[in-house]
Enzyme design. Structure first.
Site, mmCIF file in Angstrom:
data_model
loop_
_atom_site.group_PDB
_atom_site.id
_atom_site.type_symbol
_atom_site.label_atom_id
_atom_site.label_comp_id
_atom_site.label_asym_id
_atom_site.label_seq_id
_atom_site.Cartn_x
_atom_site.Cartn_y
_atom_site.Cartn_z
ATOM 1 N N LYS A 174 0.864 -1.184 0.000
ATOM 2 C CA LYS A 174 0.000 0.000 0.000
ATOM 3 C C LYS A 174 0.899 1.233 0.000
ATOM 4 O O LYS A 174 1.373 1.673 1.050
ATOM 5 C CB LYS A 174 -0.888 -0.040 1.248
ATOM 6 C CG LYS A 174 -2.246 0.610 1.162
ATOM 7 C CD LYS A 174 -2.328 1.966 0.541
ATOM 8 C CE LYS A 174 -2.205 3.084 1.525
ATOM 9 N NZ LYS A 174 -1.889 4.394 0.937
ATOM 10 N N GLU A 249 9.153 2.788 10.874
ATOM 11 C CA GLU A 249 10.205 3.796 10.717
ATOM 12 C C GLU A 249 9.510 5.136 10.607
ATOM 13 O O GLU A 249 8.662 5.331 9.739
ATOM 14 C CB GLU A 249 11.011 3.526 9.439
ATOM 15 C CG GLU A 249 12.057 2.456 9.593
ATOM 16 C CD GLU A 249 12.980 2.697 10.757
ATOM 17 O OE1 GLU A 249 13.282 3.864 11.081
ATOM 18 O OE2 GLU A 249 13.378 1.703 11.391
ATOM 19 N N CYS A 283 13.574 11.670 5.934
ATOM 20 C CA CYS A 283 13.578 11.581 7.391
ATOM 21 C C CYS A 283 14.990 11.668 7.939
ATOM 22 O O CYS A 283 15.166 11.911 9.123
ATOM 23 C CB CYS A 283 12.867 10.324 7.864
ATOM 24 S SG CYS A 283 13.652 8.842 7.298
ATOM 25 N N GLU A 384 9.225 17.935 13.588
ATOM 26 C CA GLU A 384 9.719 17.619 12.243
ATOM 27 C C GLU A 384 8.992 18.498 11.214
ATOM 28 O O GLU A 384 7.767 18.483 11.130
ATOM 29 C CB GLU A 384 9.469 16.148 11.919
ATOM 30 C CG GLU A 384 10.082 15.754 10.584
ATOM 31 C CD GLU A 384 9.905 14.271 10.257
ATOM 32 O OE1 GLU A 384 8.783 13.763 10.430
ATOM 33 O OE2 GLU A 384 10.889 13.648 9.819
HETATM 34 C C1 UN1 Z 1 17.352 8.553 3.217
HETATM 35 O O1 UN1 Z 1 17.214 9.631 3.763
HETATM 36 O O2 UN1 Z 1 18.286 8.326 2.476
HETATM 37 O O3 UN1 Z 1 11.210 8.186 5.040
HETATM 38 C C2 UN1 Z 1 16.367 7.476 3.402
HETATM 39 C C3 UN1 Z 1 12.404 8.455 5.023
HETATM 40 C C4 UN1 Z 1 13.362 7.419 5.563
HETATM 41 C C5 UN1 Z 1 14.282 6.960 4.519
HETATM 42 C C6 UN1 Z 1 15.303 7.963 4.268
HETATM 43 N N1 UN1 Z 1 12.648 6.302 6.124
HETATM 44 O O4 UN1 Z 1 12.806 9.516 4.599
#
Ligand code: UN1
Length: 493
Positions: A174, A249, A283, A384
């Site tokens: 999804k 994550e 992230c 964030e």
């Molecule tokens: C990265 O920054 O190279 O959602 C990967 C995100 C992270 C993955 C980042 N889980 O931005």
């Protein structure tokens, strides 16, 4: 406008309701990327049923045979790399160079996972009993829901799917509602690679109800999620309620500490790339810099000069450094945070506006923005933002800098710039993040090393590295008594 379908049980099908939605290019709001299925819990149910049916066949395919499919997918993705990179830029907005890097990264994880097909190791150990063999084997987790964000629409799905597939799982994928085209392309790659029908099922559309349906469906054995802390926490809690394996994550508020002995040029390069690369929509982006006071003014001057040199525009132009935000929601949120920062009394040292005029009117452009003299209690210091906004703090020494770095609820990635090994190790040993860099940007990671964060940034097993295979398998312990006589001694003292 091209219409795309869901992929369930090896067939490209319309959603049960027949409803669709459209996606537009963030650099050209009126340019349609395509029309996609609005999936509901009924579609999720059909996808889960297809996955269940396909599971035994795939789970019983020897792992090297599963690897052969992944190696073919790797080859197909290599052939289609440029087309897929352009789809990323057109749909998500990131600069084409970043998009190419993202495709490369997806290929790296497929290659890494495929290699694991000949390394599905368990272990053996002497039993405490005579004539007894004891060992472990890995079994697939089962049917797994893969729920992914828009900001890495190829790499994040790939780094969940490739390890899950090599371990013998069947998937319901999804993707974020704003990046379904990339998801369709990924499903096409695996279809062409010969993945058996039903092993990978794709349902596009909005998230909340489908996500909840997946986590609560007793036929689903696990969920791998990347996205906001709010949604990840809710999914994790729901999963716990039904004793389901969930990995989530989530967000970050990543800080770089710049010490007075650092190579300033190298630090500036890494910080500007970390803050404004991919428009700050990752992230692992750098959103805070904590500078030792002796070099604060020198750093700020260099930072503003480099920021002013960034080219903002449509990411499809290879000369562009900072491209649009992914959509109206992102655009509004980032501008709102910039307003909050100004109200809180941070010094808006560069940028701060939505860009207008010419091509900027066609997309969601926000200037790269720098706030200086930020204090740790401000909202822009803690929350964030997920956009091209960098906050700069002054600290009197390393100890205070680490305290500021650790003062947020997140703990994904961090970095220190220094030439002093003693201070570098003091930092490595005390900073509260799952990934730590020295003299390098906070960004990214390599596919054969674990990726993930502490605190509100992540929960459940790490992604990538060998940890990924732990999440997507169950470890079964086997004891075999091959002696002829009945055992005299009690089992398992
Ligand atoms: C990265 O920054 O190279 O959602 C990967 C995100 C992270 C993955 C980042 N889980 O931005």
């Amino acid at each position: 406008m091209t219409a795309y379908k869901n992929y369930i049980g090896g067939q490209w099908v319309e959603s049960v309701s027949g409803r669709t939605y459209q996606v537009y290019n963030p650099a050209h709001k009126t340019e349609a990327v395509g029309e996609f299925q609005t999936s509901s819990v009924d579609d999720a149910g059909a996808a889960v049923a297809a996955a269940r049916e396909a599971l035994p066949g795939w789970a019983n395919t020897p792992a090297p045979g599963r690897a052969a499919v992944l190696f073919r997918a790797l080859e197909i993705m290599g052939r289609r790399a440029e087309e897929i990179a352009r789809a990323i830029t057109t749909e998500e907005g990131k600069p084409i160079g970043d998009a190419r890097g993202e495709v490369r990264r997806a290929m790296n994880i497929i290659e890494y996972a495929a290699g694991e097909g000949r390394r599905m190791f368990g272990y053996t150990t002497p039993s405490e009993l005579p004539n007894t063999v004891a060992y472990t084997v890995k079994r697939p987790l089962g049917v797994v829901g893969v729920i992914t964000p828009w900001n890495f629409p190829i790499a994040i799905p790939a780094w969940k799917m490739a390890p899950a597939l090599i371990c013998g799982n069947a998937l319901v994928f999804k993707p974020a509602s704003s990046t379904p085209l990339c998801a369709v392309k990924l499903a096409e790659v695996f279809e062409e690679a010969g993945l058996p029908p039903g092993v990978l099922n794709l349902i596009t559309g909005p998230g909340a109800q489908v996500g909840n349906a997946l986590v609560e469906d007793p036929r689903v054995n696990g969920i791998s999620f990347t996205g906001s802390t709010e949604i990840g926490t809710a999914l994790y809690a729901r999963g716990a309620g039904v004793l389901k394996k969930v990995q989530a994550e989530m967000g970050g508020k990543n800080a770089v500490i710049l010490l007075s002995d650092a190579d300033m040029d190298k630090a500036l390069g890494g910080i500007v790339q970390g803050a404004f690369g991919s428009t700050g929509q990752r992230c692992t982006a750098t959103s805070r810099v904590i500078v030792e006071e002796a070099v604060y003014d020198e750093f700020v001057a260099g930072l503003l000069e480099r920021t002013a040199g960034l080219r903002v525009g449509d990411g499809i132009d290879p000369e562009v450094d900072v491209s649009p935000l992914c959509g109206q929601g992102q655009y509004d949120k980032v501008l709102e945070y910039i307003g909050v920062g100004a109200e809180e009394g941070a010094n808006l040292a560069y940028g701060g506006r939505g860009l207008t005029g010419g091509e900027y009117d066609e997309g969601y452009y926000v200037e790269p923005t720098v706030f200086t003299d930020v204090s740790p209690d401000m909202r822009i210091a803690k929350e964030e933002i997920f956009g091209p906004v960098l906050t700069v703090f002054k600290a009197k020494d390393l100890e205070e800098a680490i305290e500021i770095s650790n003062s947020v609820e997140f703990g994904l990635s961090s970095s220190v710039y220094t030439r002093d090994l003693t201070r570098a190790f003091e930092y490595i040993n005390t900073v509260e993040t799952g990934m730590v860099h020295v003299n390098a940007p906070t960004l990214g990671g390599e596919v054969h090393l674990p990726f993930g964060g502490l605190k509100s940034s992540g929960v459940g097993q790490r992604e990538q590295g060998t940890e990924a295979f732990d999440f997507f398998t169950e470890t079964i312990t086997v004891y075999i008594d091959h002696g002829e006589a009945a055992r005299q001694q009690a089992r398992f003292i």
